[in-house]
Design an enzyme around this catalytic site. Structure first.
Site, PDB file in Angstrom:
ATOM      1  N   MET A   1     121.779 -38.660 -37.990  1.00 20.48           N
ATOM      2  CA  MET A   1     121.083 -39.126 -36.796  1.00 20.48           C
ATOM      3  C   MET A   1     121.667 -40.466 -36.354  1.00 20.48           C
ATOM      4  SD  MET A   1     117.188 -37.788 -36.729  1.00 20.48           S
ATOM      5  CE  MET A   1     116.437 -39.052 -37.725  1.00 20.48           C
TER       6      MET A   1
ATOM      7  N   ILE B   1     125.179 -45.186 -38.573  1.00 18.17           N
ATOM      8  CA  ILE B   1     126.099 -44.862 -39.660  1.00 18.17           C
ATOM      9  C   ILE B   1     126.267 -46.052 -40.608  1.00 18.17           C
ATOM     10  CG2 ILE B   1     128.483 -44.219 -40.218  1.00 18.17           C
ATOM     11  CD1 ILE B   1     126.834 -41.963 -38.915  1.00 18.17           C
TER      12      ILE B   1
ATOM     13  N   SER C   1     127.588 -46.905 -45.054  1.00 15.02           N
ATOM     14  CA  SER C   1     128.577 -46.446 -46.034  1.00 15.02           C
ATOM     15  C   SER C   1     128.129 -45.200 -46.779  1.00 15.02           C
ATOM     16  CB  SER C   1     128.913 -47.564 -47.017  1.00 15.02           C
ATOM     17  OG  SER C   1     127.756 -48.026 -47.675  1.00 15.02           O
TER      18      SER C   1
ATOM     19  N   HIS D   1     126.866 -42.605 -45.256  1.00 17.03           N
ATOM     20  CA  HIS D   1     127.382 -41.543 -44.393  1.00 17.03           C
ATOM     21  C   HIS D   1     128.904 -41.417 -44.523  1.00 17.03           C
ATOM     22  CE1 HIS D   1     123.665 -42.704 -41.954  1.00 17.03           C
ATOM     23  NE2 HIS D   1     123.447 -41.456 -42.314  1.00 17.03           N
TER      24      HIS D   1
ATOM     25  N   GLY E   1     123.481 -36.016 -48.684  1.00 13.20           N
ATOM     26  CA  GLY E   1     123.268 -36.945 -49.790  1.00 13.20           C
ATOM     27  C   GLY E   1     122.024 -36.590 -50.582  1.00 13.20           C
TER      28      GLY E   1
END
Length: 281
Positions: A33, A36, A38, A40, A151
């Site tokens: 979403m 961004i 680290s 991502h 993640g």
């Protein structure tokens, strides 16, 4: 730095992915979403290990927000996001507007059971995972990717998406990537920017408390006592605890015996910021 190709429509997306397929290339997708960080970009790096190309999607999904949650205040930084993703080696960014995902007359929702009804995040946000599953199912079919990178920080979401893809026979492999953490152990999250300097230090307790609980369980302490100790620790430090619980690591059901694969999951408020984390036992 690579300059990712930006596409905003399904037609443009499919033109690009058709070209990749014609060249015999594989590709991963990293659904986000935006905002961004680290965590991502680590998913982008992991996607590059598995495929020739990576697409990152940026879409602030209105179906994930309840009426009392402020969709308009969700952090957005398209320019910064594009720069960070380019530095990470992302090849293409898909930035659809809401009408591209939910065109006029759209009336379909993916409704879930199993891990989505585990009494964890779904207890506090009852419609959240139906919104997640609906948009993720669309992004999977729109991109046609070989791999989807998620993640483990949002562990229930990972299990929900994995189950959905399996149940619907979607031709994509959902890959869970261990949580990316700051040097002091705090899970990377877009929400961390809302923490004050003092809260940022206090926030470390959520990871340390459940990590200690996992150690105690491995040392022979019963599950309930370990959860009670972790909960009390967080409450003493000023957290408002939504849950600290141990679950089956695959189904998220309450465990029937200690020999199952186990995961400790926690969610708690620190001031106005809600933090989540989890660790394996």
């Amino acid at each position: 730095m690579m300059k990712p190709k930006l596409v905003r429509t399904l037609a443009a997306l499919r033109r690009e992915t058709a070209r990749w397929r014609a060249e015999g290339l594989t590709y991963s997708v990293v659904p986000t979403m935006g905002a961004i960080h680290s965590g991502h970009t680590h998913l982008v790096a992991e996607g590059l290990k598995r495929a020739d190309r990576v697409i990152t999607t940026i879409f602030v999904n209105p179906k994930q927000f309840a009426a009392h949650e402020d969709l308009d205040k969700y952090p957005r930084d398209e320019e910064g996001d594009v720069r960070k993703l380019g530095q990470a080696g992302c090849h293409m960014i898909y930035l659809p507007n809401p009408e591209e995902i939910y065109p006029e007359g759209f009336c379909t929702t993916v409704m879930l059971g199993g891990p989505a009804r585990a009494g964890l995040e779904d207890k506090f946000r009852p419609h959240f995972f139906d919104g997640v599953a609906t948009v993720v199912a669309k992004l999977f079919t729109q991109t046609g990717a070989d791999f989807a990178m998620f993640g483990e920080k949002d562990y229930q979401q990972l299990k929900v998406v994995t189950r959905m893809a399996r149940d619907l026979d979607l031709p994509i492999e959902v890959v869970g990537i261990p949580t990316v953490r700051e040097d002091d152990g705090l899970a990377k999250s877009s929400r961390n920017v809302y923490l004050s300097k003092q809260e940022r230090q206090q926030a470390l307790a959520i990871h340390s408390s459940i990590s200690h609980a996992a150690e105690r369980i491995r040392g022979g302490l019963d599950l309930q006592s370990a959860m009670t100790l972790a909960t009390r620790t967080l409450m003493t430090l000023g957290f408002k605890v939504d849950y600290v619980t141990v679950r089956n690591a695959e189904t998220l059901a309450p465990p029937q015996h200690r020999d199952e694969p186990l995961r400790i999951l926690a969610a708690a408020w620190l001031g106005k910021t809600r933090l989540i984390d989890n660790v394996p036992v």
